[in-house]
Design an enzyme around this catalytic site. Structure first.
Site, short mmCIF file in Angstrom:
data_model
loop_
_atom_site.label_atom_id
_atom_site.label_comp_id
_atom_site.label_asym_id
_atom_site.label_seq_id
_atom_site.Cartn_x
_atom_site.Cartn_y
_atom_site.Cartn_z
N HIS A 179 -5.19 -9.52 3.16
CA HIS A 179 -4.14 -9.65 4.17
C HIS A 179 -4.68 -9.99 5.55
CE1 HIS A 179 -4.62 -5.08 5.13
NE2 HIS A 179 -5.62 -5.47 4.39
N ARG A 180 -5.83 -9.37 5.90
CA ARG A 180 -6.33 -9.61 7.27
C ARG A 180 -6.92 -11.01 7.42
NH1 ARG A 180 -4.94 -5.10 9.35
NH2 ARG A 180 -5.26 -3.20 8.15
N ASN A 202 -4.68 -2.03 -4.50
CA ASN A 202 -5.93 -2.09 -3.73
C ASN A 202 -5.82 -1.22 -2.49
OD1 ASN A 202 -8.53 -2.80 -3.11
ND2 ASN A 202 -8.04 -4.87 -2.41
N ASP A 217 0.82 -1.22 0.00
CA ASP A 217 0.00 0.00 0.00
C ASP A 217 0.85 1.27 0.00
OD1 ASP A 217 -2.28 -1.51 -0.06
OD2 ASP A 217 -3.14 -0.72 1.80
N LYS A 277 0.17 -6.50 1.63
CA LYS A 277 -0.55 -5.22 1.57
C LYS A 277 -0.15 -4.30 2.71
CE LYS A 277 -5.17 -3.37 0.61
NZ LYS A 277 -5.44 -2.28 1.54
N ASP A 310 -11.17 -2.75 11.22
CA ASP A 310 -10.12 -3.68 10.77
C ASP A 310 -9.76 -4.69 11.85
OD1 ASP A 310 -10.17 -2.16 8.51
OD2 ASP A 310 -8.18 -1.30 8.73
N GLU A 349 -11.25 -5.38 1.17
CA GLU A 349 -10.41 -6.18 0.28
C GLU A 349 -11.20 -7.31 -0.38
OE1 GLU A 349 -9.49 -4.42 2.62
OE2 GLU A 349 -7.34 -4.08 2.73
O1 LIG Z 1 -8.60 6.00 6.69
C1 LIG Z 1 -7.97 4.95 6.87
O2 LIG Z 1 -6.73 4.92 7.00
C2 LIG Z 1 -8.74 3.70 6.93
C3 LIG Z 1 -10.10 3.72 7.17
C4 LIG Z 1 -10.91 2.49 7.34
O3 LIG Z 1 -11.74 2.38 6.22
P1 LIG Z 1 -13.32 2.79 6.22
O4 LIG Z 1 -13.44 4.21 6.57
O5 LIG Z 1 -13.70 2.50 4.79
O6 LIG Z 1 -14.00 1.90 7.22
C5 LIG Z 1 -10.03 1.24 7.48
O7 LIG Z 1 -10.82 0.09 7.28
C6 LIG Z 1 -8.90 1.25 6.50
O8 LIG Z 1 -8.10 0.09 6.62
C7 LIG Z 1 -8.00 2.43 6.74
C1 LIG Z 2 -9.67 -1.90 4.59
C2 LIG Z 2 -8.35 -1.94 4.50
O1 LIG Z 2 -7.63 -1.31 3.55
P1 LIG Z 2 -7.84 -0.02 2.65
O2 LIG Z 2 -6.91 1.01 3.19
O3 LIG Z 2 -7.45 -0.44 1.26
O4 LIG Z 2 -9.26 0.43 2.74
C3 LIG Z 2 -7.56 -2.72 5.47
O5 LIG Z 2 -6.32 -2.55 5.51
O6 LIG Z 2 -8.11 -3.54 6.23
#
Ligand SMILES: O=C(O)C1=C[C@@H](OP(=O)(O)O)[C@@H](O)[C@H](O)C1
Ligand SMILES: C=C(OP(=O)(O)O)C(=O)O
Length: 426
Positions: free
Chosen positions: A386-387, A92, A49, A412, A313, A341
């Site tokens: 990944h999770r 992703n 990422d 990721k 998460d 994901e």
């Molecule tokens: O802003 C961020 O860094 C994130 C927000 C969350 O997503 P959502 O807002 O879509 O729930 C989380 O699931 C993602 O892994 C990271």
């Molecule tokens: C939802 C996740 O990733 P993303 O930042 O791509 O939304 C995650 O890392 O669990």
């Protein structure tokens, strides 16, 4: 397909050093790139990422120098990306795709943003709608409301409040907040409907402030960006360890021994630090320091019934912990799992059933009852998530061998995950 065979284990003991937070790393990279001045970022996460964000910023003409292990020097562009044309592949990475969409919509260039096929199934329509209210020219080239996107120069007007929905992903609001200062005009945002994943907005506001941008707010409803403000480099910034990655090791300690995670502590700016409280509700002892969390097994695990909207998460880790608890665990208010994901509610239900659990799923919840006896061996599909891979490694602590399909999907956010996990279990 590549497979990883995890041996049956029963104990988890030791101290691990966390990789950097994905959420902080990608925000910090973008803010450093947009700021006036040079920023040294230390302890940046090295993963897919962040690699996508680094590549994208380089394509936009930002000077990025790797000056040591996980240390980067970023020369900011003071809000004006040098390259006005770019084709960006963002994998992703939601934390790259959504914020870059908003920043580029306000950057007067021609930009094409795309990702892996799953990214093209992840919604972005609420953000696109908000950017169009500001006059931005953002075109969904496949299905309306989804990537890929084509962005073109446009006449911007943010004199009226911009409305944005926050009930699908908080990343849309994060993206708008970080990008609006690029217009140079005062701007207001109104959140329509219930905002999910609120602690991620706190991370955004905290980091914007470190780059000199103070956002006024009325709760979670309205946010005000000052006029004629430019991000200012803070000089040097350290990335905390990833609190979501910490969840697997905190769980391991509570399930099977005594584990300390280093790199994140009681004053973390990441909402997922509160996973430790949720895990503690199931049993075990948690203690915190300035930059560590320790998790110890003290008793048998209890089932819980919890609203997990604040920890979307890390809540996946609770689903696998439920397999070790007595009774039925219910995780609620997690509809966003379905657009991440993979469809994480469906994937979690399918894989937990494979090991014998009784699972009920609804649009926004999952309910898990463990079997009296776990299966003797399971082959777990990971859905390029990944999770899923990291969560299911924990099942090996029940004393059953687990095969993880496509283990490299952990790249990721945590490429070294399985080596680190192997270092604490026996
Ligand atoms: O802003 C961020 O860094 C994130 C927000 C969350 O997503 P959502 O807002 O879509 O729930 C989380 O699931 C993602 O892994 C990271
Ligand atoms: C939802 C996740 O990733 P993303 O930042 O791509 O939304 C995650 O890392 O669990």
């Amino acid at each position: 397909m590549e497979q990883l065979h995890l041996p049956a284990v029963t104990q988890a003991q030791g101290t691990i050093i966390l990789p950097g937070s994905k959420s902080i790393s990608n925000r910090t990279l973008l803010l450093a790139a947009l700021s006036d001045g040079v920023t040294i970022i230390r302890d940046l996460l090295a993963s897919d990422d962040t690699a996508r964000m680094l590549e994208a910023l380089a394509s936009l003409g930002i000077k990025l120098e790797n000056i040591g292990e996980n240390a980067w020097q970023v020369t900011g562009c003071a809000g004006n990306f040098p390259n006005k044309q770019a084709d960006l592949f963002l994998g992703n990475a939601g934390t790259a795709f959504r914020p870059l969409t908003a920043a580029l919509a306000f950057s007067q260039g021609d930009y094409h943003l795309h990702g892996i096929p799953r990214m093209h199934e992840r919604p972005i329509g609420d953000l696109v709608d908000a950017l169009r209210q500001a006059g931005a020219d953002v075109n969904c080239t496949g299905n309306e409301g989804y990537p890929p996107l084509q962005i073109s120069p446009a006449t911007l007007d943010v004199s009226q409040p911009i409305q944005i929905r926050g009930d699908v992903s908080s990343q849309f609001l994060t993206a708008l907040l970080m990008a609006l200062p690029l217009t140079g005009q005062a701007a207001s945002i109104e959140v329509v409907g219930e905002l999910i994943s609120k602690p991620y907005i706190e991370i955004t506001l905290n980091l914007m402030q470190r780059f000199g941008m103070v956002v006024q707010r009325d709760g979670w409803q309205r946010f005000h960006i000052p006029a004629a403000a430019c991000y200012q480099s803070p000089g040097e910034i350290f990335v905390e360890g990833d609190a979501s990655s910490a969840s697997y090791f905190i769980a391991a300690g509570i399930l099977a021994g005594d584990v300390t995670v280093q790199g994140v502590g009681q004053h973390s700016i990441q909402g997922d630090i509160r996973f430790a409280e949720a895990a503690h509700l199931m049993g075990g002892r948690i203690s915190y320091g300035e930059s560590h969390v320790r998790a110890e097994k003290t008793s048998a695990l209890k089932a819980i019934d919890l609203d997990c909207n604040h920890i979307p998460d890390a809540a996946m880790t609770l689903a696998v912990m439920a397999m070790f608890a007595q009774g039925t665990t219910t995780l609620r208010n997690i509809a966003s799992w379905r657009v991440k994901e993979t469809d994480r509610i469906a994937a979690m239900a399918t894989e937990l059933r494979k090991v014998g659990a009784t699972v009920e799923e609804g649009p926004d919840y999952i309910q898990i009852t463990p079997p009296v006896q776990l299966v003797r061996h399971a082959v777990i599909d990971t859905y390029d998530d990944h999770r899923m891979a990291m969560c299911f490694s924990l099942l090996s602590l029940a004393g059953i061998p687990i095969t993880i399909n496509d283990p490299k999907c952990v790249g990721k956010t945590f490429p070294e995950y399985f080596q680190v996990f192997a270092g604490i279990v026996r």
